[in-house]
Write an enzyme that holds these catalytic residues in place. Structure first.
Site, short mmCIF file in Angstrom:
data_model
loop_
_atom_site.label_atom_id
_atom_site.label_comp_id
_atom_site.label_asym_id
_atom_site.label_seq_id
_atom_site.Cartn_x
_atom_site.Cartn_y
_atom_site.Cartn_z
CD GLU A 1 -3.59 7.17 5.32
OE1 GLU A 1 -4.60 6.52 5.62
OE2 GLU A 1 -2.44 6.87 5.70
CD GLU B 1 -2.59 1.19 2.67
OE1 GLU B 1 -2.97 0.07 3.07
OE2 GLU B 1 -2.89 2.27 3.25
#
Length: 420
Positions: free
Chosen positions: A175, A170
């Site tokens: 974020e 990932e």
């Protein structure tokens, strides 16, 4: 920084692009010819970057995203203990008619959706390109304005294919957790370094600014064996296999893109009385630009030798030189969408922002500055537009280790390059 995410569907698609270029041989440096050669380079200059994926979200207000590019996931996410239910349709993800995708989180449950904790309290949306587009290396970016508020968790990220998290990998491009309005995070997850053990870093806006106040561009420059994160062109982190402490690097394969706005979860915590709804993640554009094959490409010049990072050293200030072509990562270059030339996760840079004849070139963190902009002309020059000068082999020497520099464009063989 993050925890596992639920993905219900995954198909694999391949991406292959080629960095264009052709060999050329010319006479030795003749400085008197500089003016005409320079003029030709300036008029014909263009970057060799290839846009592999782009969405600027043009369309009427209320329309759905392009189904040829995106699919919409549905359901909840017990793995992160998020609170939202991801819905289909356009109530939670739609175009605004002004060139934006708006992902909206609402405090509602119009269809009696059931979540891992009981009746769902929130709805939102999550989109991905699985089965429609995958990337392997390149400049991956999104220009977005994120929401604000306790419990909000917007993200732009990628998953490796086929999905077998965390072994498949990932890459979190951006974020944000709502209790940190001025900070975003970039992280990688893989076998033995997933969830809260992910490897990453944070970037904080200066002066107490909040990311929710304006659009910002979040990007990674992804090359074989390296990933470099930036915000608005400012690099804040680079990761390579050396950062994994012997664990497996799983980022040299195709990944697909994901956009979502989560509500609550282990990391951000739940919304509270201070959190207003609805909340919106506004996406202006998403693109993936690559200038070479998945493994990058060589740049060949005088005597058939290659542009090379000395000692394969990625430290800032490492000299860039001419060297016998050997196929190593120190000679694999990609062209960024911003006109940069990149190797080992960093940029070809004119030392000290110089513009004079003889200013050397080096490897440096990508900054977006004019001393890192390059254009490939139809005459096979590589030109720094700020200086209006050509990438040049010092003293026309083909010896291994000869330093590269910029010089008035002359059309000489020591300024001719085959890219790719």
């Amino acid at each position: 920084m993050t925890s596992p995410r639920l993905l219900r569907r995954c198909l694999l698609a391949a991406l292959s692009t080629v960095l264009a270029g052709a060999a050329a041989v010319g006479p030795a440096r003749a400085q008197a010819a500089g003016a005409s050669a320079r003029s030709g380079a300036a008029t014909a200059a263009s970057t060799a970057a290839v846009t592999a994926f782009s969405d600027t979200f043009d369309g009427p207000a209320g329309a759905a995203v392009d189904p040829a590019k995106w699919q919409t996931e549905t359901g909840d996410n017990v793995n992160n203990h998020e609170r939202q239910y991801y819905t289909a349709g356009t109530r939670n993800a739609a175009l605004d008619g002004q060139g934006h995708l708006v992902i909206t989180a609402r405090r509602e449950n119009p269809a009696n959706y059931q979540c891992w904790y009981g009746t769902c309290q929130y709805t939102s949306a999550r989109l991905n390109t699985s089965g429609k587009f995958t990337a392997q290396y390149g400049h991956v970016e999104a220009r977005m304005k994120i929401p604000r508020g306790q419990g909000m968790w917007p993200a732009f990220w990628m998953l490796g294919t086929p999905v077998n998290w965390p072994d498949s990998g990932e890459i979190d491009v951006m974020e944000n957790v709502g209790y940190e309005p001025s900070t975003v995070h970039g992280t990688i997850h893989g076998p033995g370094y997933s969830g809260s053990g992910g490897i990453g870093a944070a970037y904080t806006l200066p002066g107490g600014q909040a990311f929710a106040d304006a659009f910002h561009t979040f990007a990674v420059d992804w090359a074989p064996g390296s990933i470099t994160w930036s915000v608005d062109g400012t690099v804040y982190q680079r990761r390579t296999p050396a950062d994994l402490g012997g664990k497996t690097w799983v980022f040299d394969k195709p990944f697909f893109l994901i956009l979502n706005l989560a509500v609550g979860g282990y990391w951000p915590g739940d919304p509270d009385g201070s959190t207003g709804f609805p909340q919106q993640l506004v996406v202006d554009s998403v693109s993936v630009t690559t200038g070479g094959t998945s493994a990058g490409g060589a740049i060949r010049g005088l005597a058939g030798k290659c542009v090379d990072v000395a000692g394969a050293n990625s430290a800032n200030g490492t000299p860039v030189q001419l060297y016998g072509c050997n196929g190593t990562a120190a000679q694999q270059w990609t062209v960024g969408s911003d006109g940069s030339l990149r190797a080992l996760g960093k940029c070809l840079d004119v030392t000290g922002n110089g513009t004079a004849d003889g200013a050397t070139v080096q490897l440096w963190d990508c900054t977006g500055g004019p001393n890192q902009k390059w254009a490939v002309s139809a005459a096979h020059d590589i030109v720094n537009p700020q200086a209006d000068k050509c990438l040049d082999v010092t003293n026309n020497s083909s010896a291994d280790g000869t330093r590269l520099q910029i010089w008035t464009c002359t059309g000489g063989a020591n300024q001719k390059w085959t890219v790719g």
